[in-house]
Scaffold this motif. Structure first.
Motif, mmCIF file in Angstrom:
data_model
loop_
_atom_site.group_PDB
_atom_site.id
_atom_site.type_symbol
_atom_site.label_atom_id
_atom_site.label_comp_id
_atom_site.label_asym_id
_atom_site.label_seq_id
_atom_site.Cartn_x
_atom_site.Cartn_y
_atom_site.Cartn_z
ATOM 1 N N TRP A 200 0.834 -1.201 0.000
ATOM 2 C CA TRP A 200 0.000 0.000 0.000
ATOM 3 C C TRP A 200 0.871 1.255 0.000
ATOM 4 N N LEU A 201 1.923 1.264 0.817
ATOM 5 C CA LEU A 201 2.808 2.434 0.889
ATOM 6 C C LEU A 201 3.525 2.656 -0.444
ATOM 7 N N GLU A 202 3.894 1.576 -1.126
ATOM 8 C CA GLU A 202 4.498 1.708 -2.456
ATOM 9 C C GLU A 202 3.567 2.473 -3.389
ATOM 10 N N ASP A 203 2.304 2.067 -3.423
ATOM 11 C CA ASP A 203 1.335 2.733 -4.297
ATOM 12 C C ASP A 203 1.118 4.178 -3.866
ATOM 13 N N TYR A 204 1.074 4.415 -2.553
ATOM 14 C CA TYR A 204 0.867 5.775 -2.052
ATOM 15 C C TYR A 204 2.007 6.687 -2.501
ATOM 16 N N LEU A 205 3.248 6.239 -2.319
ATOM 17 C CA LEU A 205 4.397 7.058 -2.713
ATOM 18 C C LEU A 205 4.478 7.206 -4.227
ATOM 19 N N HIS A 206 4.038 6.183 -4.946
ATOM 20 C CA HIS A 206 4.028 6.265 -6.417
ATOM 21 C C HIS A 206 3.137 7.412 -6.885
ATOM 22 N N VAL A 224 10.754 0.164 -6.722
ATOM 23 C CA VAL A 224 9.451 0.571 -7.244
ATOM 24 C C VAL A 224 9.020 1.964 -6.800
ATOM 25 N N THR A 225 9.806 2.633 -5.934
ATOM 26 C CA THR A 225 9.355 3.943 -5.440
ATOM 27 C C THR A 225 10.230 5.116 -5.885
ATOM 28 N N VAL A 226 11.524 4.913 -6.110
ATOM 29 C CA VAL A 226 12.416 6.049 -6.372
ATOM 30 C C VAL A 226 12.899 6.051 -7.820
ATOM 31 N N ASN A 227 13.325 7.226 -8.276
ATOM 32 C CA ASN A 227 13.926 7.339 -9.610
ATOM 33 C C ASN A 227 15.338 7.930 -9.554
ATOM 34 N N LYS A 228 15.868 8.050 -8.331
ATOM 35 C CA LYS A 228 17.241 8.522 -8.166
ATOM 36 C C LYS A 228 17.806 7.919 -6.886
ATOM 37 N N ILE A 229 19.072 7.544 -6.943
ATOM 38 C CA ILE A 229 19.762 7.010 -5.772
ATOM 39 C C ILE A 229 20.913 7.949 -5.423
ATOM 40 N N VAL A 230 20.970 8.360 -4.159
ATOM 41 C CA VAL A 230 22.101 9.131 -3.643
ATOM 42 C C VAL A 230 22.857 8.224 -2.676
ATOM 43 N N TYR A 244 17.055 1.310 -7.702
ATOM 44 C CA TYR A 244 18.193 0.650 -7.050
ATOM 45 C C TYR A 244 18.902 -0.327 -7.991
ATOM 46 N N GLU A 245 18.127 -1.055 -8.769
ATOM 47 C CA GLU A 245 18.730 -2.004 -9.713
ATOM 48 C C GLU A 245 19.595 -1.271 -10.735
ATOM 49 N N LYS A 246 19.092 -0.137 -11.223
ATOM 50 C CA LYS A 246 19.863 0.664 -12.176
ATOM 51 C C LYS A 246 21.117 1.223 -11.506
ATOM 52 N N TYR A 247 20.987 1.610 -10.247
ATOM 53 C CA TYR A 247 22.133 2.138 -9.492
ATOM 54 C C TYR A 247 23.260 1.117 -9.432
#
Length: 678
Positions: A200-206, A224-230, A244-247
């Motif tokens: 549910w939180l994944e969908d909410y943050l999306h 599934v929630t972020v589009n940038k990793i620091v 994260y996988e792309k990172y």
């Protein structure tokens, strides 16, 4: 929106990070990663304004709002859960009261007076503000968030102080989500959530309309929630665009580029130094020598990042058990009037890796305690197989440790055959480094002792492991060590976990505890969702939308198999314009029927080709479905880890082919129907 410039922070004599430059924009969706002790949580507190910088500065735009959720430590009291969450709207409710007071002033005052004009202006301002914030749906907003985070309606009226620390953190998270600040800062928000609440939180943050930055050790959640990793690493901040996988891919590419540049630079430096040393004493070469000395001085040396230690640990393989590990017959468990499990029967075989899933309170921990022999059933039998040696890891496993024992001595005693170097490497994976290994177990925190208890179990495992939340308090690196170790373990494992990536990477079967029953699904969590959703793929965010029966697409979902079945329509009724969605090679493609008025007639040859292709697909689909079912049956009978991975890959390919053929059949069938009705 918020900016760090030349930011640096020390913790005593230790430098956490320096020279951090970060511009946070209104569409920020960032995951903050890095090893334990690198300063992630400190950086989040600096962004929230709770801690100050030792170097540099922090600036933000006027009017922005911040919401910060720590890992733990929040305690609420004095109100019911619903009232506590509703309190975030106190300002709006005060404005609503002011609006009611203004209506009385407007009804009594002279329309030509200054008092009336001032009241009218204020009333209009308040009305606009209340309209923007949807004042009349506040109760519904609170109910939706509490329901999503796992609170039943009966819980809403309970006092907040009645809840444990984990549930208190859920209440705090609910309040932040309801506030909808300009920048949401979340430190391990999934620590206290079950799988359903995480989803549910994944969908909410999306769908969250503002910016957020989060720290998480849940790889799937980050994906599934972020589009940038620091990443905070080596006292610097490194930015990677993607999930994260792309990172992980970009980080490896960046390291390869740095190493290639470093090698080229070293080759050039060595060539320059060789020339200088060879011709330094020759007057005729003085000009060339000086030129190369200047070039050498101007070279900005590339620093090679330190190698991150990669630890691979294997379980000492236990003695083999019989084929049947445990047989459960008519298992029932009641706590007074509360019925947890009713008449449950199943068999666990050697090599099974079973994930127990279900909502909080469904009975997962009760089930695993009964399987371990720590709790007796109300009725029914549990029969262990031949030579089965069970070992149970509880959520509070640290309570059984000897507080006076020294860590390294204690773990060495678990299995004297494992050398000290390997043991220290293993402890390092679980964040015990340097002199930490000589500490008394009694001085460790609860989380540290739980991490140590998991490391100790890895050293000398039984052949039947029962693990209740083994990934709690572990960072991403330690989770990977544990996951790889269990994958190569030859024994049998049944586990409870709220980490989606861990379940997907480990489980060969899923046992869902629901409504006092246990429902068994072959495969990992992704396969479980696929079957539970009626055969609907769930590996992309868009594919989570349920596919419904549509007469215009001439297909339906078979309730028994969860497969798409083509259905020929009787009669020759015209097809109305409609759109359905089907997954084709991991993406969603709309298939749209054309209105009867726009149909273009095909020549007989094209029409015959169309009919032949439809017939060929109709013959191909049953074969694909049979192969999918056969692969699922193979997957349920675990042999080796390599074989399981091969079967999983084949199953994914077959499902993609089936979805693609079904979508093609639907499109061609509609075209054929249009030709016959035109």
């Amino acid at each position: 929106m918020l900016q760090l410039s030349g930011a640096g922070k020390r913790f005593g004599q230790k430098l956490l990070f320096e020279d951090v430059n970060w511009l946070i924009t209104p569409n920020e969706r960032t995951g903050l990663v890095g090893g334990n002790g690198t300063g992630k949580s400190t950086l989040l507190k600096i962004l929230s304004g709770m801690e100050s910088l030792d170097y540099g500065q922090r600036t933000h735009v006027r009017g922005m709002t911040l919401g910060y959720l720590p890992q733990d430590g929040l305690a609420l009291s004095g109100r019911s859960v619903f009232e506590e969450c509703l309190s975030v709207f106190d300002e709006l409710r005060d404005m609503e009261k002011e609006s009611e007071a203004l209506t009385h002033i407007l009804s009594d005052a002279d329309p030509k007076s200054r008092e009336y004009a001032a009241a009218a202006d204020r009333y209009s301002e308040i009305a606009d503000h209340l309209h923007v914030h949807d004042i009349y749906t506040l109760d519904a907003q609170v109910g939706a968030v509490l329901g999503g985070l796992g609170f039943s309606k009966e819980d809403w009226q309970r006092r907040t102080e009645e809840f444990s620390g984990g549930w208190q953190m859920r209440i705090a998270l609910a309040k932040l989500l309801l506030q909808k600040p300009s920048l949401l800062l979340l430190d391990e928000p999934t620590n206290h959530l079950d799988l359903e609440s995480r989803n549910w939180l994944e969908d909410y943050l999306h769908n969250y309309e503002n910016a957020f930055i989060l720290i998480s050790h849940d790889r799937y959640f980050l994906d599934v929630t972020v589009n940038k990793i620091v990443e905070v690493w080596n006292k610097r901040m490194h930015v990677y665009h993607g999930n994260y996988e792309k990172y992980l891919t970009l980080k490896e590419e960046r390291r390869a580029q740095i190493m290639a540049a470093y090698k080229n630079q070293r080759d050039r430096i060595e060539a320059l130094e060789a020339f200088i040393n060879r011709f330094r004493a020759q007057a005729t070469k003085a000009k060339q020598v000086q030129s190369r000395i200047k070039e050498l001085e101007k070279i900005e040396r590339i620093e090679v990042p330190e190698e991150e230690a990669t630890i691979h640990f294997k379980f000492p393989q236990p003695p083999a058990s019989g084929r049947t590990v445990i047989e459960v017959t008519n298992l029932t468990k009641h706590y007074g009037e509360k019925r947890v499990l009713d008449n449950v029967s199943f068999t666990i075989e050697r090599g099974d890796r079973i994930a127990l899933v279900g909502a909080n309170g469904a009975g997962k921990s009760t089930m695993i305690r009964m399987l371990s022999g720590l709790e007796d059933p109300t009725s029914g039998t549990l029969k262990l197989g031949h030579n089965v040696l069970a070992d149970y890891f509880a959520q509070d496993q640290y309570k059984v440790l000897d507080g006076n024992a020294e860590m390294l001595d204690d773990i060495t005693g678990s299995n004297p055959r494992v050398d000290v170097v390997t043991l220290r490497s293993l402890l390092g994976c679980f964040m015990f480094t340097g002199d930490d290994v000589f500490k008394k177990l009694g001085v460790l925190s609860g989380g540290e002792r739980n991490r140590y208890a998991m490391a100790k179990m890895l050293v000398s495992p039984a052949n039947f492991l029962l693990l209740d939340e083994p990934t709690n308090h572990l960072d991403l690196r330690a989770k990977d060590v544990l996951l790889d170790a269990i994958r190569e373990f030859s024994g049998t494992v049944i586990f409870v976990s709220h980490d989606r990536y861990f379940i997907d990477g480990l489980a060969t079967r899923v046992f869902e505890v629901e409504d006092r029953r246990v429902h068994i699904y072959p495969g990992n969590y992704e396969d479980y969702l696929f079957r539970k959703g009626g055969g609907i793929p769930t590996n992309t965010a868009e594919a989570k939308a349920k596919l419904t029966t549509d007469t215009a697409t001439n297909s339906h979902i078979d309730a028994a198999t969860g497969m798409f079945k083509p259905v020929k329509q009787a009669g020759s009724a015209a097809i109305e314009t409609s759109t359905s969605t089907h997954e084709i090679e991991g993406s969603l493609a709309p298939v749209t029927a054309t209105p009867k008025t726009n149909v273009k007639r095909l020549n007989p040859i094209k029409l015959k080709q169309l009919e032949d292709r439809v017939a060929a697909i109709e013959n191909e689909l049953p074969d694909l479905e049979a192969r999918i079912l056969a692969a699922e049956q193979q997957q349920a009978a675990f042999t080796t880890a390599e074989a399981a991975r091969a079967i999983a890959t084949e199953l994914d390919t077959l499902r993609e082919q089936h979805a693609a053929r079904t979508a093609e059949w639907e499109e061609l069938a509609m075209q054929l129907e249009e030709q016959t009705t035109a």
